[in-house]
Each structure stands twice: as structure tokens, then as C-alpha cells.
Design an enzyme around this catalytic site. Structure first.
Site, short mmCIF file in Angstrom:
data_model
loop_
_atom_site.label_atom_id
_atom_site.label_comp_id
_atom_site.label_asym_id
_atom_site.label_seq_id
_atom_site.Cartn_x
_atom_site.Cartn_y
_atom_site.Cartn_z
N SER A 156 -1.07 3.34 1.80
CA SER A 156 -1.42 3.31 0.39
C SER A 156 -2.72 4.05 0.15
CB SER A 156 -1.56 1.86 -0.08
OG SER A 156 -2.75 1.31 0.43
N LYS A 157 -3.02 4.23 -1.11
CA LYS A 157 -4.10 5.17 -1.42
C LYS A 157 -5.47 4.72 -0.95
CE LYS A 157 -5.40 4.58 -6.33
NZ LYS A 157 -5.08 5.05 -7.68
N ARG A 158 -5.63 3.44 -0.74
CA ARG A 158 -6.94 2.96 -0.29
C ARG A 158 -7.14 3.11 1.22
NH1 ARG A 158 -10.19 2.35 -4.64
NH2 ARG A 158 -8.76 1.97 -6.36
#
Length: 535
Positions: A289-291
Site C-alpha cells: 500500500s501507499k504508505r
RNA sequence: GGCCCCUUCGUCUAUCGGUUAGGACGCCAGGUUUUCAUCCUGGAAACAGGAGUUCGAUUCUCCUAGGGGCUGCCA
């Protein structure tokens, strides 16, 4: 079967498989990548786009970009531009799309709004869909009540729809009145009870689901827009899509899509399906995921992205110095493998080798070390003049004036220890300016009065030389060692320290040759002046 | 919880019933190198478990376990 997993011969007699087989030989391949512009495209999305692209090229087909922006509340400015730019950077720009145009446009679903309603109506008329007037709040309440009662997955389906507010339970006149009055409503698909839906997935084989486990999904929203489910079927059909290649997160809704093709009467031309394994985070559980990028020290996005709302910045492979070909090669191998032992593939080689049958079923964990390795491999394949020119420009931007020749020499000298183009400058800083400080540990261990004396002697010898080239310097240096009856280890480290301030690095003779005589002598003088004579 | 999908070295993967289970990244050791990097050589490292089918299962079937996805008027 040109691209099915092995299918038992008996099954080939099934009508839709025959149709598929016919499709494959007669119909030009058309695939689409259909992201929603809710933010930057992350590497998982890029991989999906890549597989679509490779498949299209492999079969001389078309690769279509379609922007799925049916949810107006999630629109993020710049996201669509980002998607296009990311694909272009990777070298997999679409053949058709909002920017490029094409015969099947428009390519934004928001611009196709007028197309969808008729199909929703068609379904209602045929009895395959119905109006529902339940508000979001009411549904929310139903779900939470069901949850309290021990049923975590309340569904709007054949069991519950009889107790809800919809055109199946209301009198026809009531339904009509509500619609005429402008009451908000949605259109839901009406799924049959206890029926098996099954379809053949190119990467997974047969997938089957019972309609009892599916719910009456909303097809048409209260805001006049279709949901993804309706829009994607209508558009794929209208755009002549032959193969749907998308992420595994869509697998659970695929049976619904199968039903829609059937109810819309398009089963004969239904595209083949291929659901790709997900990209997983390197540590722990779950999909990438983007984090994860900032948390673990690598980019998850192809290009840097600044969130418009709060200026939060997410790093990108491009900005970090990754070569698009390396990035693409790495991505291609996350979930696919040609079955040979070759790992470095040009884009054309990927196209030639690619097949959906060789796509893996299990999710693939991202490995950043491997990505770095790919980049290193590709960096070395770059033509020397190109790298030298980049180095020169980068040096220039930092205030150093480099000749073409020197840039070339530096590149040759440093390429073996570079992973990124920028490493050339970083690792070669000492060639551009004399050291300000001298490595403490090396000074302590290698710089004594003896070493100092050697440097003084060598300085005199080097001063006599006219041609300052590596081979000559090396020869003189070794002659000196012989005369002194000493070894490289007694003299070399001190010389390196004096010249570069460091304890390690590339060949000393090459360094001196690049520095040239005046600079070499000046550095030796400076070191003799600045470094104390201890021991 | 329900449904669906998945399961070979730490990671990416090869194997389409019979292999000393192969490769790559990473790791370790040795060699080359003044040093570092590169390069070369070598090494450790895997078929989740249990039943069944079979002359023979990593490979086929089932079960268990584990992992993942979905479970919105989001895509």
C-alpha cells in the site's frame, strides 16, 4: 487454446469456449487498463498495465486506457495526468485513451455518462434488475443490526429484498409515483437463488460461485452515474475488449460481471478473464500500500507524487534514479516468469516471451534489493557517452565544469560501483575538488612519518613526469616500491588518503591521470601541509 | 464471521508423475584487486502438514493449517 491453461478436451465442446476459441483467431485483441483517478498509480497498477500492454503487443492488439471516474466524490486533481505520465515514462503508453483519442471514445466514464442508463433500463424491463428506494442510512442500520444479531455479512439479496423498499415489494403505482416525485433510488441487479456461476480464468482455471453467496449489487447510483460494475461491462462491450486482465481484488465481483454479460445478452462476445496475483508488502501481511514505501525506504510509485490537499510527498522511482527499463523488467518478474533462466529482458524480449499462462497465481512479495540489482544491471548497459553526458550535466548543475573527456573518464572509472546514475557524481566527488577533510581512521592507521616520507619522495618523482597517464604512473610507482624494498600496502593507502581524503576507492593511477599533473601535485602538497606527522 | 483465491530456499521463481528439486536477489566463504566496488569460484538455504489416487507424488484429489482478497449508492 492459444492462451488458455490446459483445458480438458471435453470442455472444449462447451459453447462459450468454442466462442472463445473463435474469438482468438478471428478477432483482434483489445485489452484495457482501467484505473480510477483517485490518486497516483502505484507499482501494482503499473504492473497490471504492463501485463495488458505486453499481451496486446504480443498479439498485435490494442492497449486501451480508460479512466473510471464514476465516483465524482473521489476525484483527485492531477491523478489522471499522473497516470498518463507514469505509463509514458515506463514506455507503455496506451494506443487509445483520453489523451491519444481513438475510435471507441470517449475514454473517460464521466464523459460516457449518457450511455449507461439505457442498459440499466433494459435490465429492469427484462426483469433482471429493479428499483430500490432504501436510503444509505437505512441500509447502514440494517447492516449494523444484522451484525449485532451475529450476522456480519448482511446482504441485499433474494432472501432480504422481499423486506426492503423496492419495486419488487412496492405496488407498481407506488414505484412509479416515487420515481415521478423525484425520490432518490438506485437500480439493483436481481440475482437468482441457488444458481452456480462459473467461468474460466486464464490464470486461475475454473472459478465457481453460487448466487446464494452474492448480493444484488447496485448497478446505477442515486446520483445518475453507473457503478463500476455496470460501467465496466458496458464499456468493455462497447469498446470491443477481448480480454480483461486485472488485479485479483476483482475476482469476487467477476461472477457478478458474468451475470451482467448474460443478462445484457452479450455472453457470446464476453471477454476472457485473467485475474492477476497481488503485489504484497515485503514485511508482514497484506497487499502493498501507499504508505509502505516511506515506512520501509523504497518508492511505491513510479513517479513522485505530491498530494494536492496537504502537499504530502510520496517518492517515485523516476526521481530516485531508476531507469524505466529496469523498473519495468523488475515489475514484469513480479508474478510472471518465462520459464527460462534469463532475467534481463528488454521490452521487446518481454513482449516476445510474455504469456498469461505463465502468470503465477500466488501474490508476490516486493523485494527492493532485487530492484536495485536490476537497476545496476541496466545502468551498465547504458552507452558510455550517454552516462558521461548526464554526469556532466549533473556536475554542471552543482557548479562544476567538466570536460567531455573528463566526464567520460570518470564514468568509466566509477560505473562498477554505481547503482544509480547519480552515484557517478557522488562517488566521484573527489575527482572534482580536493578533499577538505581526511578520513580519520585511515589517517590514524596509515599516515605515519614513513608514509609521509614516501609521499614526499613520490611527489618529486611525479613532478618529473611529462606524460601523466595511468600506465606510466603505475610503472614509476612500482619502480619506486622496488627501490624502497617496500610493498604497496605501505605506500598506497597514504597516497590515496593524500589524493582523495578516503581510505578506499578506484585505482590510484587512474585517479591521478584524471586529476592531471598540477592537481595531483597540489593535492600532495596540501596533504603534506595539513596532515600531521605522527608515529 | 461468510464467500472466493492461493501455498517450492528469507525473497522472486523453474519443475506441467520418475530431477542429486534448477536459476536469480540477498547472505556466507575463498580468489582477483593496494583498498572499496566489480568480476570469478564455492557454500548454506525450499516442495506447509495429513490422507488418498498411482508401480511412483513437489506435481492429481480431498481435508487441515497458514496467507491473501472481497464483503459500499469506491473502484
Amino acid at each position: 487454446m492459444a492462451w488458455g491453461r490446459s483445458v480438458p478436451p471435453l470442455l472444449l465442446s462447451l459453447p462459450f469456449l468454442k466462442r472463445s476459441a473463435h474469438n482468438m483467431s478471428a478477432q483482434a485483441v483489445r485489452v484495457r487498463f482501467a484505473p480510477s483517478p483517485t490518486g497516483p498509480l502505484h507499482m501494482g497498477g503499473v504492473r497490471t498495465a504492463l501485463y495488458n500492454y505486453l499481451f496486446a503487443r504480443k498479439h498485435q492488439g490494442s492497449f486501451v486506457l480508460r479512466i473510471e471516474d464514476t465516483d465524482q466524490t473521489r476525484y483527485v486533481p492531477g491523478a489522471e495526468e499522473y497516470i498518463q505520465e507514469a505509463l509514458s515514462w515506463c514506455g507503455i503508453a496506451p494506443d487509445e485513451g483520453p489523451q491519444k483519442g481513438g475510435d471507441y471514445g470517449p475514454y473517460r466514464q464521466s464523459e460516457r455518462k449518457h450511455l449507461y442508463r439505457q442498459y440499466a433500463d433494459q435490465l429492469v424491463e427484462a426483469g433482471y434488475a429493479y428499483y430500490a428506494f432504501d436510503t444509505s442510512e437505512e441500509l447502514e442500520e440494517m447492516r449494523s443490526m444484522a451484525k449485532k444479531a451475529g450476522t456480519p455479512n448482511w446482504q441485499y439479496n433474494h432472501v432480504t429484498r422481499g423486506r426492503m423498499k423496492n419495486s419488487l415489494t412496492l405496488a407498481a403505482s407506488d414505484t412509479e409515483k416515487r420515481i415521478n416525485d423525484g425520490d432518490p433510488y438506485v437500480i439493483r441487479i436481481k440475482l437468482p437463488r441457488n444458481e452456480e456461476v462459473k467461468f474460466y480464468d486464464i490464470v486461475r482455471g475454473w472459478v465457481r460461485v453460487n448466487t446464494n453467496n452474492m448480493d444484488d449489487k447496485v448497478l446505477f447510483k442515486g446520483d445518475g452515474m453507473p457503478t463500476y460494475h455496470l460501467a465496466n461491462i458496458v464499456d468493455d462491450h462497447l469498446m470491443g475488449i477481448t480480454h480483461v486482465i486485472r488485479g485479483e481484488e476483482w475476482l469476487p465481483s467477476a461472477p457478478l460481471h458474468i451475470m451482467l454479460y448474460r443478462y445484457l445478452g452479450w455472453e457470446e462476445s464476453r471477454p476472457s478473464m485473467a485475474h492477476l496475483p497481488l503485489l504484497l508488502k515485503p514485511d508482514g501481511n497484506g497487499k502493498l500500500s501507499k504508505r509502505d514505501g516511506d515506512r520501509l525506504g523504497f518508492p511505491v510509485f513510479p513517479l513522485e507524487w505530491k498530494t494536492p490537499a496537504n502537499d504530502e510527498v510520496f517518492s517515485g522511482y523516476r526521481e530516485q534514479g531508476y531507469l524505466p527499463e529496469a523498473f519495468l523488467n523488475m515489475l514484469a518478474f513480479l508474478g510472471w516468469n518465462p520459464g527460462t533462466e534469463q532475467e534481463i529482458f528488454s521490452k521487446q524480449e518481454l513482449i516476445d516471451a510474455f504469456s498469461l499462462e505463465k502468470v503465477n497465481k500466488a501474490g508476490a512479495r516486493y523485494d527492493h534489493d532485487k530492484t536495485r540489482w536490476f537497476n545496476q544491471q541496466y545502468l551498465r548497459q547504458q552507452p558510455l557517452p550517454v552516462l558521461a553526458d548526464q554526469l556532466r550535466q549533473e556536475a554542471q548543475s552543482q557548479g562544476y565544469d567538466l570536460t567531455e573527456q573528463k566526464a567520460q573518464q570518470m564514468t568509466e572509472l566509477l560505473l562498477d560501483r554505481a547503482v544509480f546514475p547519480s552515484d557517478l557524481l557522488k562517488e566521484g566527488q573527489f575527482l572534482l575538488e580536493p578533499p577538505e577533510t581526511y578520513d580519520e581512521k585511515t589517517t590514524r592507521k596509515k599516515w605515519n612519518s614513513q608514509a609521509r616520507q614516501h609521499i614526499e619522495n613520490l611527489r618529486e618523482r611525479f613532478a618529473q613526469l611529462d606524460a601523466f597517464e595511468a600506465s606510466l604512473l603505475e610503472e614509476r610507482f612500482k619502480t619506486y616500491l622496488q627501490e624502497q624494498e617496500t610493498g604497496f600496502g605501505k605506500v598506497g593507502p597514504g597516497l590515496r588518503l593524500a589524493l582523495t581524503g578516503k581510505g578506499m576507492g578506484p585505482s590510484l593511477f587512474a585517479i591521478m591521470a584524471i586529476l592531471g599533473k598540477p592537481e595531483t601535485l597540489a593535492r600532495l602538497d596540501k596533504a603534506l601541509e595539513k596532515l600531521p606527522a605522527h608515529g
